[in-house]
Scaffold this motif. Structure first.
Motif, PDB file in Angstrom:
ATOM      1  N   CYS A   1       2.709  58.499  27.241  1.00  0.00           N
ATOM      2  CA  CYS A   1       3.840  58.917  26.415  1.00  0.00           C
ATOM      3  C   CYS A   1       4.600  57.688  25.912  1.00  0.00           C
TER       4      CYS A   1
ATOM      5  N   ASP B   1       9.174  64.538  23.395  1.00  0.00           N
ATOM      6  CA  ASP B   1       9.692  65.146  24.628  1.00  0.00           C
ATOM      7  C   ASP B   1      10.480  66.424  24.392  1.00  0.00           C
TER       8      ASP B   1
ATOM      9  N   MET C   1       1.821  62.966  25.577  1.00  0.00           N
ATOM     10  CA  MET C   1       3.059  63.632  25.207  1.00  0.00           C
ATOM     11  C   MET C   1       3.538  63.017  23.888  1.00  0.00           C
TER      12      MET C   1
END
Length: 555
Positions: free
Chosen positions: A454, A325, A322
């Motif tokens: 992430c 976000d 990721m």
């Protein structure tokens, strides 16, 4: 009741008296930003104590079990280093070294007489966040109003750690109320980051982060309701684990927002050596905490899950990265660490795809609405007996209050309104699990994505008062996903220069972009987060080990 500042002065005096006076040293001048080398250069630790405190948890346990190192020697070494750490970054609250050394001597005596260790953590010093009650000690949690309140018994987790052979020896600093990702309170003051004291170690387990980064403890316990284990781990270059609700017992500990049981705080390990995560979790969950804590999950350590039985036995894993976000774009060092990790995993033979985040802003709003339903009243009632102010900013100069985003801005809501928010969260959890499951069509493994990688924050450790965004961690608390932190690199002004402006999501995203200056973030550790599903602690630990090994092999 005396004025609250008098209570603080008296408490600070007692804290100073709890430090062995011969362990007081002359700290480096304030102009020294990086103090990580100070414990070894200050002259207090001897050669063996330096070797002990630089050893991994696995090595320590092995040498303790074989009696090559005594528990007294190991406890003394870490106690001395912890006291040095405290003098440079202000990381400790309760200091109870005499009690710890007495416990260590009992362990040595038992091993000598029986030839057997007391448990899986035999002789290992463990530091504790200032929530974990220990009989006969205060647990102020940064509240002046709780000075003088002595625990009548241990928290369940403390009892379990002691039964497993561990040696609690210090407790560590936090922010007042715990509900802030930095560490400052009216009782013990501000904790700083050992890699750069002008930066925050994060919070709310900031004292743990700073202490372990200086190797004043091999393994610590932090708590995490919105990132409070993971943010300090990330800001201080450590490994940390946020388990799912109930996997580690919480009963008997002090807390903020008690009675709020929709998004729960959880205890988790923080350590400078990756092996510490498994050692801690395995020891604690195999002690059957559900027999002592009614909210603890009945689930022993599962070796099949650790061997990734549900993840192709660890062969040809598929990780999803990721990159941001959808709310705040990370700074250049964070982006670079994601690229380093992607390349290392591909080189190790694993597949890497992109993760598409869904509704992260809404999940953040839901979490905040649940906490803020009564938090202002909770803080007010707790502080009212002494009249201490509720801290509104972590800024050094108490500037404009912009950073006060972690304090509730409105009054409470009705029970019905709270139920609607909690129902929305349930719906979002279902939506997210479905979203994860659909990735099976992209992975090529026949399975959905094995784990998400992430950022832990959109930035490395920030200047004090500037850590204004915690949703890279909070979102996983709202979803109750297990997540671990692992180190990747450090901020490098040459490699991490400021980038041209991107298309900003909003003004807040622009503010975060504008705060980046590679010189301000100099030397800050850069860590990432590996996210698994609910109650997947064993698999998350194993996959973190796989990522860590891939990064080491790629260097």
């Amino acid at each position: 009741m005396p004025h609250w500042t008098a209570l603080v002065a008296e408490k600070k005096q007692r804290q100073l008296k709890s430090i062995p006076q011969e362990w007081l040293v002359t700290p480096p001048p304030p102009s020294t930003l990086d103090v990580t080398g100070f414990p070894e250069s200050c002259g207090l630790l001897n050669v063996q104590e330096i070797e002990i405190t630089n050893s991994s948890v696995d090595v320590l346990l092995k040498k303790l079990a074989s009696a090559e190192w005594t528990a007294v020697d190991v406890t003394t070494a870490f106690s001395k280093r912890a006291i040095v750490a405290h003098q440079v970054v202000n990381c400790l609250t309760e200091i109870f070294i005499d009690r710890a050394l007495a416990r260590a001597a009992e362990l040595d005596d038992h091993l000598k007489k029986t030839g057997k260790v007391v448990g899986p953590l035999h002789g290992l010093p463990i530091s504790l966040k200032d929530q974990l009650c220990i009989k006969g000690l205060e647990t102020t949690m940064g509240y002046v109003s709780w000075i003088g309140q002595y625990a009548e018994k241990n928290a369940v987790l403390v009892d379990i750690l002691i039964e497993c052979g561990a040696v609690p020896f210090v407790r560590t600093n936090i922010p007042q109320t715990l509900m802030w990702p930095e560490s400052f309170n009216n009782v013990f003051g501000r904790t700083t980051n050992p890699y750069n004291v002008s930066l925050t170690p994060g919070g709310s387990s900031g004292g743990e982060g700073a202490l372990i980064a200086l190797k004043g403890s091999p393994l610590g316990v932090g708590s995490d309701i919105g990132g409070s284990v993971r943010i300090p781990s990330a800001f201080c270059g450590l490994y940390g684990l946020r388990p799912s609700y109930g996997r580690v017992p919480y009963c008997g500990a002090r807390n903020s927002l008690e009675g709020q049981d929709s998004i729960l705080s959880v205890f988790g390990p923080m350590t400078s050596s990756l092996g510490g995560l498994k050692v801690f979790m395995k020891a604690v969950v195999n002690s059957k905490p559900w027999l002592k804590d009614p909210l603890a999950v009945r689930k022993k350590w599962d070796e099949d899950e650790y061997d990734l039985a549900d993840h192709g036995s660890g062969k040809d894993l598929c990780f999803a990265i990721m990159w941001d976000d959808g709310v705040v774009v990370p700074h250049p060092p964070i982006r670079r660490s994601l690229e380093i990790t992607k390349a290392a995993l591909q080189k190790a033979g694993h597949k890497v795809i992109d993760w598409k985040p869904i509704k992260h802003k809404l999940l953040e709003d839901v979490a905040r609405d649940i906490w803020n339903a009564a938090s202002a009243e909770d803080f007010m009632i707790t502080t009212s007996s002494t009249g201490e102010p509720v801290i509104a900013t972590m800024e050094l100069d108490d500037a404009d209050g912009v950073a006060a985003s972690f304090r509730p801005r409105n009054g409470g809501v009705t029970a019905y309104q709270l139920w609607q928010v909690q129902k929305l969260r349930q719906d979002l959890r279902k939506e997210y699990i479905d979203h994860w499951n659909t990735t099976a069509s992209e992975t090529g493994t026949g399975r959905p994505v094995d784990a998400i990688i992430c950022p832990a924050a959109p930035f490395a450790a920030t200047p004090h008062g500037k850590n204004r965004y915690a949703n890279y961690t909070t979102v996983w608390n709202a979803l109750d996903y297990s997540a671990a932190i692992f180190p990747v690199t450090t901020v490098d002004s040459t490699l991490d220069g400021k980038q041209p402006p991107h298309n900003f999501y909003d003004d807040f995203d622009k503010d975060v972009y504008e705060m980046y200056d590679p010189e301000k973030f100099k030397n800050a550790p850069v860590c990432l987060q590996l996210v698994g599903r609910t109650l997947e602690e064993e698999a998350v630990i194993k996959m973190t080990e796989i990522v860590d090994a891939a990064l080491a092999a790629a260097k």
